[in-house]
Design an enzyme around this catalytic site. Structure first.
Site, short mmCIF file in Angstrom:
data_model
loop_
_atom_site.label_atom_id
_atom_site.label_comp_id
_atom_site.label_asym_id
_atom_site.label_seq_id
_atom_site.Cartn_x
_atom_site.Cartn_y
_atom_site.Cartn_z
N GLU A 80 0.79 -1.22 0.00
CA GLU A 80 0.00 0.00 0.00
C GLU A 80 0.83 1.28 0.00
O GLU A 80 0.45 2.27 -0.61
CB GLU A 80 -0.94 0.01 1.23
CG GLU A 80 -2.10 -0.97 1.15
CD GLU A 80 -3.17 -0.53 0.18
OE1 GLU A 80 -3.08 0.59 -0.36
OE2 GLU A 80 -4.09 -1.32 -0.08
N SER A 337 -30.43 -26.44 51.32
CA SER A 337 -29.53 -26.92 52.38
C SER A 337 -28.07 -26.56 52.14
O SER A 337 -27.19 -27.04 52.88
CB SER A 337 -29.65 -28.44 52.52
OG SER A 337 -30.95 -28.80 52.94
#
Length: 771
Positions: A80, A337
């Site tokens: 690029e 419990s």
């Protein structure tokens, strides 16, 4: 010549002033101001758990320059913008080349835009016109002025269009290639490099051949930078990508963390992506055998770091019928419990009990509160260890009555486990059976104390979360309770002993009405919590902790890597022989007062005595006389023969009907007839209507046999038990109608309000088969 230099200098100065004026009048848009990053929540290894798009539904996964593969950066710069590191934002040579190529060929061959100019268009979109090009160039100069080259490159990495709703190299790598951008191959780096040029046309999931041709063009440009063999291998690599899909792991945790993001675009969590996937799969597999609308939740925490490794707030995030968006890790539900281990640990620390303290699992009333067991049966004399492993309710209420429910709740809160009560409600004895609300994440943090020398903790969801821990119990109490829980019981049997072999201590819980099923457990390295139920609180009959939550807990532990830490018994813990029924050390008792010996864990050397009798007052020992010839109990003044003085330990009155034959023979015998005026609570009531040892025959095999029992000797309440199971409470002489459905032996017990009792046994034989 000097004049030309002055003109050039003046021109440059004018250009600089023009750029400065442009910068002041048209400030550079802040990157991400109008279109912020998609927030992404990551696992500990960087795997996206869930991403939240911006207002335009664009997906971006923030990534730092150093987190991207060098191969991608090499391909990007070489393809690029080779002059990226030295140009001021615009490359005049590239622009001139692009203009010449367009004039020569009549079409656009290359754009001439630098990476900086491309970033300028990303943060300030503009038309592709001469005016737009000029604006783009000015923005590029501004970028170079305000940002470093690395910062500009970082903006490109995060904003470059990658096709569809994707922007940025990390989002594209995750979505197309299912990997982070740090692990790209040469071919993949080239593919993602070229994609922003024509993101719609070159999308590899839709146009793989076009994408491959464009990729090979980049590979050709890399000759001289990459080795020829690497480029050749890259050319042969096919373009195979997955369809775009949204990452969706731990979605409810991600939603939770998003709420506290505070403007951040990336949240790193503590979750293990592989483990999270396994746990979610386990939960989803359970939905096939669960009724509609039943959900599940699970949490896995590392005991050393307190980091949460797996978080599943619902059974299946895609199944709305199961309330998928309700996070049950955070919901307050009745814990059943599951609080019992904390009760016994606190009682140990308070010096109230040791591991084998004698408790009474019998029908009892605590100021009008009459708890029963889950199976509606009773076991008689039990130790603390047995009561905890079997999750017996009455013994737990008895211990809580001694400790105090308000103190118990305060001790839990001090350790970091806050219970929720209805508005205006105060702690009472029902709290130990689930009479308050608790959250799964708090329960996991509290249970960790059993593996962390008594230190409870707050689960951590991100590396930034502070380490928060509190003393829940002493190291010795934590050790003893964990040893008891590792003993197993029905849950370990159901899991085929896996828990016992792997050193897992766990407890289950079921709330009233089968609304919530829990299982929470610890190993040396992990704490795991599981909840099953309907988020709307609808009961699920037959669903309890041991049959739906515990198997899932075991499955989760089975996929966890375990490294046993090699537990050491704390200095405060010892083992000694103790006596029943007194509860104290055998070494300190007369052998006559120690009919039963058990090996107990003691904390700080304390061997507290059995709780005082709740029914019958008096000393824990008694002395009486027996007739040596008849063996009956007498007083010296009414005896007919020589007498012998007997000294014995007194069993709690509520337990005497439950003793086995060997222990019952040690109880004081019946009074001799000549001493009948010496009355006592023992034997003062009698069952009538049925005779001890009676044999009855059913009319036929299909019909049950019924008989009425009555009692003599009291006008108060009488509790009736059939084979240890409470069947009725009557008042006065009239008793219940007993229904014998099956052949066999039946033990019938009547217990008066003052502890007096009578018991008989009958046998029922089968009848003839009906024709």
């Amino acid at each position: 010549m000097p004049g030309r230099v002055r003109r050039v200098a003046a021109g440059l100065a004018a250009a600089a002033l023009a750029l400065l004026a442009w910068d002041r009048l048209c400030p550079l848009p802040t990157p991400g101001r109008d279109s912020p990053y998609a927030l992404v929540v990551l696992a500990r290894d960087g795997t996206p758990l869930r991403a939240f798009p911006d207002k335009d539904h664009i997906w971006r996964h923030p990534v730092l320059l150093d987190e991207v593969s060098p191969l991608y950066l090499q391909a990007l710069i070489n393809y690029e913008d080779r002059a990226f590191w030295w140009h001021p934002g615009v490359n005049p040579f590239a622009l001139a080349r692009a203009a010449w190529q367009r004039l020569a060929s009549g079409r656009i061959v290359s754009g001439g835009s630098t990476l900086t100019m491309q970033v300028a268009r990303m943060i300030d979109p503009m038309p592709r016109t001469p005016t737009g090009k000029l604006r783009q160039m000015l923005r590029a100069f501004q970028l170079e002025w305000h940002y470093s080259k690395r910062e500009i490159l970082g903006l490109y990495l995060n904003y470059a269009p990658m096709g569809g709703v994707l922007e940025g190299v990390e989002a594209a790598s995750r979505a197309y290639l299912a990997k982070p951008s740090s692990r790209l191959t040469h071919a993949e780096a080239a593919l993602l490099t070229v994609l922003p040029q024509m993101p719609s046309i070159l999308r590899p999931d839709r146009n793989p051949e076009r994408a491959r041709a464009a990729r090979d063009k980049v590979l050709s440009r890399m000759e001289g930078t990459w080795r020829a063999a690497e480029i050749q291998d890259a050319r042969t690599e096919p373009v195979i990508v997955q369809n775009l899909r949204e990452p969706l792991l731990a979605p409810l945790l991600a939603q939770r963390l998003k709420a506290g993001a505070g403007g951040r675009t990336r949240i790193d969590s503590t979750l293990d992506a592989a483990l999270q996937t396994h746990v979610e799969s386990l939960l989803q597999s359970r939905t096939h055998v669960l009724p509609p609308r039943v959900s599940l939740a699970a949490l896995v925490m590392d005991n050393a770091t307190l980091e949460v490794l797996a978080y599943a707030g619902s059974a299946d995030f895609t199944d709305r019928d199961r309330f998928s968006h309700v996070d049950m890790v955070r919901a307050s539900r009745s814990p059943g419990s599951t609080l019992k281990p904390f009760l016994y640990a606190f009682a140990l620390d308070e010096g109230l009990i040791h591991s084998e303290s004698l408790l009474a699992d019998t029908p009892q009333s605590f100021a009008g509160y009459q708890p029963g067991n889950f199976q509606q049966s009773f076991h008689g004399p039990v130790s603390v260890s047995e009561a905890l492993v079997k999750s017996l309710n009455v013994p737990a209420v008895e211990v809580l009555d001694r400790l105090g429910p308000t103190r118990f709740v305060a001790m839990l809160r001090q350790g970091g486990l806050k219970l929720d009560f209805p508005r205006g409600a105060e702690p009472n004895l029902s709290v130990i059976l689930g009479g308050a609300g608790a959250r799964l994440e708090d329960m996991v943090g509290a249970y960790a104390a059993f593996a962390r020398r008594g230190m409870a903790a707050v689960p951590r969801f991100t590396p930034r979360s502070p380490v928060a821990e509190r003393r829940m119990m002493s190291e010795g109490a934590a050790f003893i309770v964990r040893e008891i829980l590792e003993g197993g019981g029905t849950i370990a049997d159901a899991a085929e002993g896996q828990g016992r072999r792997r050193g897992i201590a766990w407890k289950t819980g079921t709330s009233f009405g089968f609304r919530d099923a829990w299982s929470v457990g610890v190993s040396d390295r992990y704490t795991v919590g599981v909840w099953v139920g309907r988020p709307d609180g609808t009961p699920n009959p037959g669903f309890f902790g041991a049959n739906v939550a515990a198997p899932l807990l075991v499955d989760i532990f089975n996929i966890l890597p375990e490294a046993p830490a090699g537990r050491v018994i704390p200095a405060s813990v010892s083992q000694e022989k103790i006596c029943w029924p007194l509860g104290q050390r055998a070494s300190e008792q007369d052998i006559r007062l120690c009919p039963l010996q058990r090996t107990a864990w003691l904390l700080n050397g304390a061997a507290p005595p059995t709780f005082p009798d709740r029914i019958r007052s008096g000393a824990p020992t008694l002395a009486y006389y027996v007739d040596r010839q008849t063996g009956l109990r007498v007083q010296p003044g009414c005896a007919r023969h020589a007498v012998e003085r007997i000294e014995a330990a007194r069993w709690p009155a509520a337990l005497e009907p439950w003793l086995d034959e060997s222990m019952r023979r040690r109880l004081p015998p019946a009074l001799a007839p000549e001493c009948a005026y010496e009355r006592s609570a023992e034997g003062s009531i009698r069952i009538v209507g049925l005779t001890d040892g009676e044999v009855m025959v059913k009319p036929n095999a299909e019909r049950s046999l019924s008989a009425r029992a009555e009692v003599r000797g009291t006008n108060e309440e009488v509790t009736w038990l059939l084979n240890g199971r409470q069947i009725a409470v009557t008042k006065g002489a009239s008793g219940p109608v007993l229904d014998f459905r099956e052949p066999g032996r039946y033990d019938i017990t009547a217990i008066g309000a003052a502890g007096q009792h009578d018991r008989i046994s009958i046998s029922v034989l089968p009848g003839r088969q009906a024709r």
